[in-house]
Motif scaffolding. Structure first.
Motif, PDB file in Angstrom:
ATOM      1  N   UNK A  51       4.363  45.371  34.845  1.00 19.92           N
ATOM      2  CA  UNK A  51       5.217  44.298  35.369  1.00 19.92           C
ATOM      3  C   UNK A  51       5.561  43.364  34.214  1.00 19.92           C
ATOM      4  N   UNK A  52       6.843  43.303  33.863  1.00 21.55           N
ATOM      5  CA  UNK A  52       7.227  42.464  32.719  1.00 21.55           C
ATOM      6  C   UNK A  52       7.501  41.034  33.178  1.00 21.55           C
ATOM      7  N   UNK A  53       6.434  40.379  33.595  1.00 24.51           N
ATOM      8  CA  UNK A  53       6.532  39.034  34.119  1.00 24.51           C
ATOM      9  C   UNK A  53       5.411  38.188  33.508  1.00 24.51           C
ATOM     10  N   UNK A  54       5.704  36.908  33.255  1.00 31.15           N
ATOM     11  CA  UNK A  54       4.756  36.077  32.491  1.00 31.15           C
ATOM     12  C   UNK A  54       3.600  35.590  33.367  1.00 31.15           C
ATOM     13  N   UNK A  55       2.700  36.508  33.599  1.00 27.17           N
ATOM     14  CA  UNK A  55       1.529  36.247  34.434  1.00 27.17           C
ATOM     15  C   UNK A  55       0.297  36.868  33.771  1.00 27.17           C
ATOM     16  N   UNK A  73       0.660  31.213  34.902  1.00 28.04           N
ATOM     17  CA  UNK A  73       2.042  31.646  35.064  1.00 28.04           C
ATOM     18  C   UNK A  73       2.903  30.882  34.058  1.00 28.04           C
ATOM     19  N   UNK A  74       3.783  31.599  33.390  1.00 32.95           N
ATOM     20  CA  UNK A  74       4.641  31.029  32.341  1.00 32.95           C
ATOM     21  C   UNK A  74       3.838  30.180  31.349  1.00 32.95           C
ATOM     22  N   UNK A  75       2.749  30.704  30.827  1.00 35.33           N
ATOM     23  CA  UNK A  75       1.917  29.895  29.921  1.00 35.33           C
ATOM     24  C   UNK A  75       2.546  29.739  28.538  1.00 35.33           C
ATOM     25  N   UNK A  76       2.322  28.580  27.943  1.00 30.60           N
ATOM     26  CA  UNK A  76       2.795  28.295  26.578  1.00 30.60           C
ATOM     27  C   UNK A  76       1.666  27.648  25.795  1.00 30.60           C
ATOM     28  N   UNK A  77       1.425  28.147  24.605  1.00 37.57           N
ATOM     29  CA  UNK A  77       0.468  27.487  23.717  1.00 37.57           C
ATOM     30  C   UNK A  77       1.210  26.391  22.975  1.00 37.57           C
ATOM     31  N   UNK A 100     -11.029  40.526  15.266  1.00 40.01           N
ATOM     32  CA  UNK A 100      -9.660  40.005  15.129  1.00 40.01           C
ATOM     33  C   UNK A 100      -9.745  38.523  14.780  1.00 40.01           C
ATOM     34  N   UNK A 101      -8.886  38.092  13.866  1.00 40.13           N
ATOM     35  CA  UNK A 101      -8.842  36.682  13.493  1.00 40.13           C
ATOM     36  C   UNK A 101      -7.928  35.929  14.471  1.00 40.13           C
ATOM     37  N   UNK A 102      -8.464  34.863  15.036  1.00 43.17           N
ATOM     38  CA  UNK A 102      -7.694  34.047  15.991  1.00 43.17           C
ATOM     39  C   UNK A 102      -7.894  32.579  15.672  1.00 43.17           C
ATOM     40  N   UNK A 103      -7.049  31.727  16.264  1.00 43.20           N
ATOM     41  CA  UNK A 103      -7.295  30.295  16.183  1.00 43.20           C
ATOM     42  C   UNK A 103      -8.547  29.981  17.010  1.00 43.20           C
ATOM     43  N   UNK A 104      -9.287  28.972  16.586  1.00 42.87           N
ATOM     44  CA  UNK A 104     -10.544  28.614  17.244  1.00 42.87           C
ATOM     45  C   UNK A 104     -10.312  27.779  18.498  1.00 42.87           C
ATOM     46  N   UNK A 105      -9.303  26.900  18.426  1.00 46.08           N
ATOM     47  CA  UNK A 105      -9.007  26.009  19.544  1.00 46.08           C
ATOM     48  C   UNK A 105      -7.518  26.045  19.846  1.00 46.08           C
ATOM     49  N   UNK A 106      -7.193  25.730  21.089  1.00 49.28           N
ATOM     50  CA  UNK A 106      -5.768  25.650  21.433  1.00 49.28           C
ATOM     51  C   UNK A 106      -5.540  24.749  22.634  1.00 49.28           C
ATOM     52  N   UNK A 107      -4.299  24.330  22.752  1.00 49.23           N
ATOM     53  CA  UNK A 107      -3.843  23.629  23.953  1.00 49.23           C
ATOM     54  C   UNK A 107      -2.817  24.520  24.617  1.00 49.23           C
ATOM     55  N   UNK A 108      -2.848  24.540  25.934  1.00 52.18           N
ATOM     56  CA  UNK A 108      -1.933  25.399  26.671  1.00 52.18           C
ATOM     57  C   UNK A 108      -1.383  24.655  27.883  1.00 52.18           C
ATOM     58  N   UNK A 109      -0.132  24.929  28.197  1.00 51.61           N
ATOM     59  CA  UNK A 109       0.418  24.450  29.464  1.00 51.61           C
ATOM     60  C   UNK A 109       0.982  25.650  30.217  1.00 51.61           C
ATOM     61  N   UNK A 110       1.000  25.529  31.511  1.00 50.91           N
ATOM     62  CA  UNK A 110       1.524  26.613  32.334  1.00 50.91           C
ATOM     63  C   UNK A 110       1.425  26.193  33.786  1.00 50.91           C
ATOM     64  N   UNK A 111       1.482  27.163  34.680  1.00 54.55           N
ATOM     65  CA  UNK A 111       1.403  26.873  36.113  1.00 54.55           C
ATOM     66  C   UNK A 111       0.344  27.755  36.746  1.00 54.55           C
ATOM     67  N   UNK A 112      -0.296  27.226  37.777  1.00 56.41           N
ATOM     68  CA  UNK A 112      -1.247  28.059  38.519  1.00 56.41           C
ATOM     69  C   UNK A 112      -0.519  28.696  39.700  1.00 56.41           C
ATOM     70  N   UNK A 113      -1.257  29.404  40.562  1.00 55.98           N
ATOM     71  CA  UNK A 113      -0.596  30.153  41.636  1.00 55.98           C
ATOM     72  C   UNK A 113      -0.059  29.255  42.741  1.00 55.98           C
ATOM     73  N   UNK A 114      -0.434  27.977  42.719  1.00 59.74           N
ATOM     74  CA  UNK A 114       0.106  27.020  43.689  1.00 59.74           C
ATOM     75  C   UNK A 114       1.267  26.219  43.106  1.00 59.74           C
ATOM     76  N   UNK A 115       1.804  26.707  41.994  1.00 64.25           N
ATOM     77  CA  UNK A 115       2.937  26.073  41.312  1.00 64.25           C
ATOM     78  C   UNK A 115       2.576  24.714  40.747  1.00 64.25           C
TER      79      UNK A 115
END
Ligand code: ZN
Length: 166
Positions: A51-55, A73-77, A100-115
């Protein structure tokens, strides 16, 4: 519905933003959670089931303390900070783990299943898991992020260990 195995073409494609969270979409969320728990994974992106959907769904809680599902849902770092190398695996690349090398910390915004809008400040395992799953939404698999030597080793090894398609 099953989990697609690397290098399935859909795992290389970018997911589209979700426009409507309706009953059908709620059903997709439930099926993905079920598949993730059944496969004993800590995360699953919609691309992985075709499913090519941002979930993405995740749960990094140890089984005995859970479940504690996270649905994004529709998450953005919005911020990435630091660096850490850690072992990763993927339900689309079974029987294989590699650092794998990754960032240690991040901030994210997005939506949960209740919008409802969600903001997460994560570090460690959760931050790693989020980066891994959001990569899937961009068509990137963790083996694309291996260092050059490991990448060569993986390409040799994978045809021998990959599960046979049913
Ligand atoms: Zn994965």
């Amino acid at each position: 519905m099953k989990i697609l195995i690397y290098p399935h073409e859909i795992l290389r494609q970018e997911a589209r933003p979700v426009e409507r969270i309706d009953g059908e979409f709620q059903g997709l969320i439930d099926r993905m959670l079920e598949m993730m728990y059944k496969a004993k994974g800590v995360g699953l992106a919609a691309n992985q089931i075709g499913e090519l959907t941002q979930l993405v769904v995740m749960d990094i809680t140890p089984a005995e303390d859970g479940p504690n599902p996270i649905v994004l849902i529709n998450p953005r770092i919005t911020e990435l900070e630091g660096e850490e190398v850690g072992e990763e695996g993927c339900l689309s690349v079974p029987n294989y783990v590699a650092p794998v090398k990754r960032a240690l910390r991040l901030h994210l915004t997005g939506y949960d299943r209740n919008e409802k809008e969600v903001r997460i400040e994560a570090e460690g395992l959760l931050a790693r898991c989020i980066q891994h799953e959001l990569d899937h939404l961009k068509g990137i698999c963790f083996v694309d992020r291996l260092n050059p030597v490991r990448k060569v080793l993986f390409r040799k090894k994978w045809p021998k260990i990959r599960p046979r398609e049913e």
